[in-house]
Design an enzyme around this catalytic site. Sequence first.
Site, mmCIF file in Angstrom:
data_model
loop_
_atom_site.group_PDB
_atom_site.id
_atom_site.type_symbol
_atom_site.label_atom_id
_atom_site.label_comp_id
_atom_site.label_asym_id
_atom_site.label_seq_id
_atom_site.Cartn_x
_atom_site.Cartn_y
_atom_site.Cartn_z
ATOM 1 N N HIS A 87 -45.142 46.763 -13.528
ATOM 2 C CA HIS A 87 -45.331 45.530 -12.660
ATOM 3 C C HIS A 87 -43.905 44.813 -13.207
ATOM 4 O O HIS A 87 -43.122 43.973 -12.074
ATOM 5 C CB HIS A 87 -46.354 44.829 -13.065
ATOM 6 C CG HIS A 87 -47.583 45.596 -12.785
ATOM 7 N ND1 HIS A 87 -47.736 46.134 -11.658
ATOM 8 C CD2 HIS A 87 -48.654 45.515 -13.400
ATOM 9 C CE1 HIS A 87 -48.999 46.758 -11.559
ATOM 10 N NE2 HIS A 87 -49.614 46.485 -12.600
ATOM 11 N N HIS A 141 -47.754 50.310 -18.091
ATOM 12 C CA HIS A 141 -48.163 49.773 -16.809
ATOM 13 C C HIS A 141 -47.755 48.526 -16.497
ATOM 14 O O HIS A 141 -47.299 48.485 -15.323
ATOM 15 C CB HIS A 141 -49.781 49.951 -16.974
ATOM 16 C CG HIS A 141 -50.636 49.521 -15.766
ATOM 17 N ND1 HIS A 141 -50.925 50.530 -14.706
ATOM 18 C CD2 HIS A 141 -50.968 48.234 -15.281
ATOM 19 C CE1 HIS A 141 -51.272 49.644 -13.537
ATOM 20 N NE2 HIS A 141 -51.485 48.533 -13.907
ATOM 21 N N GLU A 142 -48.014 47.715 -17.481
ATOM 22 C CA GLU A 142 -47.555 46.409 -17.085
ATOM 23 C C GLU A 142 -45.823 46.195 -17.026
ATOM 24 O O GLU A 142 -45.404 45.380 -16.180
ATOM 25 C CB GLU A 142 -48.008 45.326 -18.249
ATOM 26 C CG GLU A 142 -49.550 45.171 -18.212
ATOM 27 C CD GLU A 142 -50.012 44.697 -17.052
ATOM 28 O OE1 GLU A 142 -49.399 44.056 -16.247
ATOM 29 O OE2 GLU A 142 -51.147 45.211 -16.570
#
Length: 226
Positions: free
Chosen positions: A174, A170-171
């Site tokens: 980003h 998920h990170e």
Amino acid sequence: MALLSLSLCLVSVILSLVTSPVTGLNKPSGVKLENNEYTGIVVAIHEDEPENLELIGVIKEMFINGSAYLYNATKKRAFFKEVTILIPKTWSDSPSYTAPGNATFEGADIIVAAYNPRFSPDGANGAIPYTKQFAGCGEQSLYIHMTSSFLSYADNLYSVVGDYGRVLVHEWGHYRWGLFNEYPDHKTDQNRAKDFYYSETNQIWEPVSCTSDWRFTPLKFTGRSP
């Protein structure tokens, strides 16, 4: 100091000894994606972190699990192949450590450091990972920030954040691809600035959503009947 390269599932881990502060917006990154393999990833532990060799094992496991999730999420287009973990000089030396080459703390893709009150208003125990983003959608970010307390209590936090491999991926979205959350973050973004982004293509502010193909009208819930 000696180089340690371990083949762990899809991930090869290198342990190196170094430390330096994080600075600058246009930091270099040695991450490469070739033949579906991500290499050159650097994870750096801050010099103020107490020595805890269990952190290294947690980081390894996080990348092993995350590599499988990334492989499936990208429809077999990418996985984590090589990761370098930078050990601070404040920790004891080991024959398994070596000089880091060109890898530095300020150039790390992921840092393990003290919690930031700006992104963790609930304190150190509530500090979950975040990615320092400063550019628009599609632009690589500065770094992913994690705390040692978060990594140390993976079992206790599983019911809150899920598998750490998924958190990493998920990170990574980003960090590597400049993606924004598909949900509002009322703790770290109380002004809701990240609910919208400025589209250079359309020259307007647009809401963060899973796809730009959806058409909708943003409404504010008041709790009152029409």
